[in-house]
Scaffold this motif. Structure first.
Motif, PDB file in Angstrom:
ATOM      1  N   SER A 188       0.823  -1.205   0.000  1.00 41.80           N
ATOM      2  CA  SER A 188       0.000   0.000   0.000  1.00 41.80           C
ATOM      3  C   SER A 188       0.860   1.260   0.000  1.00 41.80           C
ATOM      4  O   SER A 188       0.514   2.261  -0.633  1.00 41.80           O
ATOM      5  CB  SER A 188      -0.939   0.009   1.212  1.00 41.80           C
ATOM      6  N   ALA A 189       1.976   1.222   0.717  1.00 41.58           N
ATOM      7  CA  ALA A 189       2.884   2.375   0.723  1.00 41.58           C
ATOM      8  C   ALA A 189       3.464   2.615  -0.668  1.00 41.58           C
ATOM      9  O   ALA A 189       3.615   3.768  -1.101  1.00 41.58           O
ATOM     10  CB  ALA A 189       4.002   2.152   1.737  1.00 41.58           C
TER      11      ALA A 189
ATOM     12  N   VAL B   9       1.532  -4.217 -10.537  1.00 43.72           N
ATOM     13  CA  VAL B   9       0.625  -5.318 -10.887  1.00 43.72           C
ATOM     14  C   VAL B   9       1.400  -6.635 -10.911  1.00 43.72           C
ATOM     15  O   VAL B   9       0.894  -7.677 -10.480  1.00 43.72           O
ATOM     16  CB  VAL B   9      -0.041  -5.045 -12.251  1.00 43.72           C
ATOM     17  N   TRP B  10       2.622  -6.580 -11.397  1.00 43.19           N
ATOM     18  CA  TRP B  10       3.461  -7.786 -11.403  1.00 43.19           C
ATOM     19  C   TRP B  10       3.810  -8.201  -9.969  1.00 43.19           C
ATOM     20  O   TRP B  10       3.727  -9.383  -9.621  1.00 43.19           O
ATOM     21  CB  TRP B  10       4.750  -7.517 -12.192  1.00 43.19           C
TER      22      TRP B  10
ATOM     23  N   VAL C 130     -11.025   0.567   4.938  1.00 42.76           N
ATOM     24  CA  VAL C 130     -10.363  -0.629   5.437  1.00 42.76           C
ATOM     25  C   VAL C 130      -9.435  -1.146   4.348  1.00 42.76           C
ATOM     26  O   VAL C 130      -9.827  -1.249   3.184  1.00 42.76           O
ATOM     27  CB  VAL C 130     -11.388  -1.721   5.828  1.00 42.76           C
ATOM     28  N   LEU C 131      -8.215  -1.434   4.718  1.00 42.18           N
ATOM     29  CA  LEU C 131      -7.237  -1.935   3.753  1.00 42.18           C
ATOM     30  C   LEU C 131      -7.642  -3.327   3.273  1.00 42.18           C
ATOM     31  O   LEU C 131      -7.819  -4.231   4.091  1.00 42.18           O
ATOM     32  CB  LEU C 131      -5.860  -1.999   4.419  1.00 42.18           C
ATOM     33  N   PRO C 132      -7.805  -3.523   1.967  1.00 40.51           N
ATOM     34  CA  PRO C 132      -8.100  -4.884   1.483  1.00 40.51           C
ATOM     35  C   PRO C 132      -6.866  -5.772   1.660  1.00 40.51           C
ATOM     36  O   PRO C 132      -5.733  -5.344   1.434  1.00 40.51           O
ATOM     37  CB  PRO C 132      -8.439  -4.659  -0.001  1.00 40.51           C
TER      38      PRO C 132
ATOM     39  N   LYS D 256      -6.016  -2.812  -8.128  1.00 42.69           N
ATOM     40  CA  LYS D 256      -7.339  -2.411  -8.583  1.00 42.69           C
ATOM     41  C   LYS D 256      -8.286  -2.218  -7.398  1.00 42.69           C
ATOM     42  O   LYS D 256      -9.091  -1.274  -7.377  1.00 42.69           O
ATOM     43  CB  LYS D 256      -7.903  -3.458  -9.544  1.00 42.69           C
ATOM     44  N   ALA D 257      -8.180  -3.096  -6.395  1.00 41.91           N
ATOM     45  CA  ALA D 257      -9.028  -2.976  -5.207  1.00 41.91           C
ATOM     46  C   ALA D 257      -8.710  -1.689  -4.442  1.00 41.91           C
ATOM     47  O   ALA D 257      -9.619  -1.014  -3.940  1.00 41.91           O
ATOM     48  CB  ALA D 257      -8.836  -4.187  -4.303  1.00 41.91           C
TER      49      ALA D 257
END
Length: 295
Positions: free
Chosen positions: A36-37, A57-58, A261-263, A245-246
């Protein structure tokens, strides 16, 4: 054929709340938090690099990484009271001259104020001067509209805002360096370059006070202490394909204002801690023995 990302906590302190217990600190840093960072750093650029996005993405599809992290001592959690911004109070607030910014007004300004007050009296209006330090010390209203020079309306800055209790759990690791290792990852040269550039722009992990310096390192020189293991006892948050994407969809909803909320997905880890304190010396004999004395 591997990838290793080293995170160094510049202040020797990691500030992040455990996802399942607001009174505890997170340790080690979860892979989902690192990802996330990286995403936040990429998205904050004025012109988001498409190569960096492709690399993210990779990376999300490379599976849970192993982690090299020492033990950490939890700091005492202290409750602090933080002023909360209230858009209903602070919006459209305009600054006013007061005794802090203009203790001794120049002749031209003083003359303008005098003329404004004289015109107000001639028109039969009640005229008030801008608020002074004494006004604030007496606790006068900080948010309602008050008459200003020449009968104009102005709004004071809020001087007393509601304070809410907050806690900031943190730990002090024995070694301030944590390394994430993907032993089976095989990034291309462009992907490695894009990731190497991206990680250098990350300034924090967790709370804004948890400053970091991140770089790519040689995975062969890292000895992981936390390994993905479905039978392990420590659940950590990791990512999988579709995480970027989420995150983008979640951002389009909360816009950094609404609760979010972090997925993540949970992966259990087994550990053999680096930097652990040595255990007490123990006897090599069993406790089930009976002393015998010769007659």
């Amino acid at each position: 054929m591997s990838l290793a990302i080293e995170v160094r906590f510049v202040t020797g302190r990691y500030v992040a709340t455990a996802y399942n217990d607001r009174a505890k600190a997170e340790w080690p840093p979860h892979p989902a938090r690192l990802f996330s960072a990286l995403v936040a750093t990429w998205a904050e650029s004025e012109e988001s690099d498409p190569d960096e996005r492709t690399t993210l993405v990779w990376l999300e599809a490379q599976g849970p990484p192993a982690i090299a992290a020492s033990t950490a001592d939890a700091r005492e959690v202290v409750t602090v009271f933080v002023p909360v911004s209230n858009a209903a109070v602070t919006k459209d607030v305009v600054p006013m001259h007061d005794d802090f910014s203009r203790r001794k007004p120049g002749p031209a300004i003083a003359q303008q104020e005098h003329q404004g007050q004289r015109k107000g009296r001639e028109a039969g209006r009640q005229v008030h001067c801008p608020p002074t330090r004494c006004d604030r010390q007496r606790g006068r209203s900080a948010t309602k509209l008050t008459p200003g020079p020449c009968g104009t309306q102005s709004r004071r800055f809020p001087t007393a805002r509601v304070r809410q209790p907050r806690t900031f759990p943190s730990v002090g690791p024995v070694d301030p360096v944590v390394t994430f290792v993907w032993s089976n990852a095989d990034p291309t040269a462009p992907q490695r370059r894009a990731l190497a550039e991206l990680v250098t722009r990350v300034v924090r992990l967790g709370h804004s006070s948890s400053l970091v310096a991140i770089r790519l390192v040689d995975a062969a020189e890292v000895a992981p202490t936390w390994l993905p293991d479905d039978e392990g006892g420590e659940p950590l948050r990791v990512v999988r394909a579709g995480q970027l994407k989420a995150l983008e969809q979640a951002h389009s909803l909360h816009r950094e204002q609404e609760p979010r909320v972090l997925p993540f997905v949970i992966q259990r880890y087994a550990t053999g801690q680096r930097g652990a304190k040595p255990s007490a010396i123990q006897s090599a004999f069993s406790n089930n023995w009976v002393p015998c004395f010769a007659g």
